[in-house]
Design a protein around this motif. Sequence first.
Motif, PDB file in Angstrom:
ATOM      1  N   MET B  13       0.778  -1.381   0.056  1.00 47.97           N
ATOM      2  CA  MET B  13      -0.043  -0.140  -0.026  1.00 47.97           C
ATOM      3  C   MET B  13       0.849   1.287   0.036  1.00 47.97           C
ATOM      4  SD  MET B  13      -3.002  -0.645  -0.437  1.00 47.97           S
ATOM      5  CE  MET B  13      -3.844   0.842   0.089  1.00 47.97           C
ATOM      6  N   LYS B  16       1.964   1.609  -3.721  1.00 46.65           N
ATOM      7  CA  LYS B  16       1.049   2.223  -4.345  1.00 46.65           C
ATOM      8  C   LYS B  16       0.898   3.680  -4.205  1.00 46.65           C
ATOM      9  CE  LYS B  16      -3.537   1.167  -3.983  1.00 46.65           C
ATOM     10  NZ  LYS B  16      -4.858   0.658  -3.956  1.00 46.65           N
ATOM     11  N   CYS B 105      -8.925  -3.242  -3.551  1.00 48.11           N
ATOM     12  CA  CYS B 105      -7.656  -2.626  -2.725  1.00 48.11           C
ATOM     13  C   CYS B 105      -7.401  -3.922  -1.742  1.00 48.11           C
ATOM     14  CB  CYS B 105      -8.105  -1.488  -1.965  1.00 48.11           C
ATOM     15  SG  CYS B 105      -6.556  -0.822  -0.933  1.00 48.11           S
ATOM     16  N   GLN B 106      -8.380  -4.757  -1.390  1.00 51.02           N
ATOM     17  CA  GLN B 106      -7.946  -5.982  -0.650  1.00 51.02           C
ATOM     18  C   GLN B 106      -7.541  -7.128  -1.568  1.00 51.02           C
ATOM     19  OE1 GLN B 106      -8.739  -4.231   2.448  1.00 51.02           O
ATOM     20  NE2 GLN B 106      -8.470  -6.439   2.806  1.00 51.02           N
ATOM     21  N   GLU B 108      -5.914  -6.981  -4.336  1.00 51.42           N
ATOM     22  CA  GLU B 108      -4.727  -6.549  -5.028  1.00 51.42           C
ATOM     23  C   GLU B 108      -3.586  -7.253  -4.284  1.00 51.42           C
ATOM     24  OE1 GLU B 108      -4.674  -2.581  -5.248  1.00 51.42           O
ATOM     25  OE2 GLU B 108      -4.363  -2.371  -2.982  1.00 51.42           O
ATOM     26  N   HIS B 109      -3.868  -7.552  -2.833  1.00 48.08           N
ATOM     27  CA  HIS B 109      -2.525  -7.968  -2.087  1.00 48.08           C
ATOM     28  C   HIS B 109      -2.598  -9.346  -1.956  1.00 48.08           C
ATOM     29  CE1 HIS B 109      -1.977  -4.057  -1.130  1.00 48.08           C
ATOM     30  NE2 HIS B 109      -3.466  -4.030  -0.793  1.00 48.08           N
TER      31      HIS B 109
END
Lengths: 226, 226
Positions: B13, B16, B105-106, B108-109
């Motif tokens: 994060m 990014k 956003c969750q 993506e990791h």
Amino acid sequence: MVQKRFFGSSAEMYLKTIAELAHEREPVPVTSVADRLGISTVSASEMIHRLEDRKFVKHRPYKGVYLTAEGRRKANGVIRRQRLWECFLTNGLGIPWEHVHDFACQLEHATDPVVTEALADYLEHPATCPHGNPIPTADGEMPALEGVPLVNLMPGEKGVILRIHPVSEELVKHLDERGISPGREIEVTEIAPFNGPQSIEVGDEIHVLGREVAAHVMVQQAADTR
Amino acid sequence: MVQKRFFGSSAEMYLKTIAELAHEREPVPVTSVADRLGISTVSASEMIHRLEDRKFVKHRPYKGVYLTAEGRRKANGVIRRQRLWECFLTNGLGIPWEHVHDFACQLEHATDPVVTEALADYLEHPATCPHGNPIPTADGEMPALEGVPLVNLMPGEKGVILRIHPVSEELVKHLDERGISPGREIEVTEIAPFNGPQSIEVGDEIHVLGREVAAHVMVQQAADTR
DNA sequence: TTATTATATTAGGTCATCCTTATAATATCA
DNA sequence: TGATATTATAAGGATGACCTAATATAATAA
Ligand SMILES: [Mn+2]
Ligand SMILES: [Mn+2]
Ligand SMILES: [Mn+2]
Ligand SMILES: [Mn+2]
């Protein structure tokens, strides 16, 4: 700021693992949880205490752990997410079924309920994952598990593969290489003496499966029509 | 055992966020990174040191932070995953575009490169996310960013909305409620005095946008045909 | 150039999740 | 029942990611 969660992916993996192992034996020995997760028994014990504090499990010293109703609900939620993702990864993205387990095991911890249910709709609410395991309902219920372990079949007995216990990618690959997948018809042709491996006829090939492996394959046994 | 990662979703994060903020100003002040992530400057400073140790960023005290080539590659990987998921969540699952940002956003990791590329194939390699932002290539390159900030347009000037800076779900919702989305044609009808808000004609409605908001909306300005 | 402001660092936590080594308690088997 | 094997706990650490409060330092505006 995202909402503060009470636990992260690690705790979710404990709950899922306990739920899976409970099908084999309950209560689940802490040692087997530790083994399955590749974690020391001390760490597993610590975590299980934390989960007990939060009322997700009940620990009986020297016996093992049980899930509480709440813990089972949570565990089934994780399992639902994993198996839905497995469906998408194989059917949607075309990733081979023997690889999707680990990928889905990451995604399962990062999936909002809204996304989960939208995904279920999109997939048209499949009953099972690519490995044949049933997908829990949206409210956290696990459908009944059908079938008997392949390892229980005697020579001459036939059946149809229903599902493969979600243990590891290695197991699935091992089975896949031998043509064992949900839906296949099989027949046990031989069992080596002294609790030895089973010989299994699949299609027109015969493969030998260790008992440990065959214990993780569940079959719908064919009526004995002699 | 999964592979040991050098950093988790938190470090991703940071990378990014730094990449996104660098479009506005470079080097990126540590304070703005902390603000955007909702984290104290002390914590942000700590993490940036860790990232510097690992050669993902370069920090100039009292100036700000730059991504290294490697850091930019990593950041673009995260952005690629987020935007691909955003496409899937809107186009595939039918989740409204103003909600997909946080869900993606969750995810993506938690997305393996194999899954990422299979997803890109599945989506037929879209050029942009639902907010109009370009999707980095598989090898970590960010396509050139077109357009000018809406806030720069003067009364009478027209354009087409290209993209909305990936800031927050609130921003997207705010704009969505005012009919501002990629592809829409707009015209600035008025700018209130003393650096006041812009009045924007969208369709046949007129909405008032604060300068802060309008700075995050990028438009393809129409040739001045007078 | 000095005063103010922005930025960084130091010090001293917390919490979750892992580790090893050592010891204690229980279960189980002979 | 007693010895052995399992299981649990205690003690002491490590790491990543966060926090507050206090202090130091550089940038900048008056
Ligand atoms: Mn998992
Ligand atoms: Mn499965
Ligand atoms: Mn994220
Ligand atoms: Mn987007």
